[in-house]
Scaffold this motif. Sequence first.
Motif: not given
Ligand code: MG
Length: 314
Positions: A114-116, A143-147, A202-204
Amino acid sequence: MSDEKSVEDLPGVGPATAEKLKEAGFDDLMSIAVSSPSSLVEAADIGEATAIKIIGAAKKLADVGGFLTGDVVMEMRNQVSKLTSSSRALDELLGGGLESGAITEFFGEFGSGKTQITHQLCVNNFRPIEDGGQEAHSIFIDTENTFRPERIVQMATAHDLDPTEVLQTIHVARAFNSHHQMLLVEKARDIAKEHPIRLLIVDSLTAHFRAEYIGRGVLAERQQKLNKHLHHIMQFSHLNKAVVAVTNQVSAKPDAFFGDPTRAIGGHILAHTSTFRLYLRKSKGNRRIARLIDSPNLPEGEAVITISEDGVRD
Ligand code: MG
Ligand code: GTP
């Protein structure tokens, strides 16, 4: 967007009434135009006659209520742009790419990509229109600090783009809780006045809501907040003709309320608001299978994608 009318522009709506209406979620003309008099009476402590007058005015200002002939609707549909995912198979599944003015939801378990995909979309949004891009800026609510800018650099380089230029078009904000996340969509409106924003990520979408509203007793409240949030996101999408991509986890174990673990959390409201829903699941190695679940005009189907250092591909 400066000529956009707001709730305060309605005759009979003073600051106090406007405040009450907004509090109750009636914060734009469209939401008032399509509401019933009794719901406004309740929300804003006004008489029924006033409510009817306000709704009538909102209908005029928001320009709703008129019928359009099919050819005009077709003409409007033709103005919809499509953003490429860098996978031909996935684009085809979506009828040519992710649609502007609509919400596309990616749901799946951890590591399903999803994030990719959201990173890839930010890179592609920068690209020329003839390459499936929109030559525009992106907003990434994280929202999950994954950027990871490093991933943007890799994906941009793989498409022969200047990584720095691409990074300069991505406006990233961390959302620390669901309330903050909702505020950031409002902030996004301001950024869209300064930059040509055509993509909102918007992730997540659901992680904070899920973490904060635990247990049956607060499910209704969670859905209400999520509904309001989605309403704002949809509005942003319409106003800016923006592509919106949101991510959503599937719960690992059966949810007390929603049951089936392969169903995305968020329940009915999210299912009805997302225009396109894609279920991602892991396959062998770097392969992922995307399944189109709900779409107003496309057949259900599947696409196989891969995720590599270069990003998303067939
Ligand atoms: Mg993700
Ligand atoms: P959650 O946010 O935890 O729910 O997962 P997600 O669906 O967002 O997963 P994400 O998009 O973060 O996918 C992570 C997966 O992408 C990893 O397990 C890797 O398989 C793959 N991946 C990420 N970066 C790279 C990379 O640079 N090279 C390759 N080959 N794979 C990568």
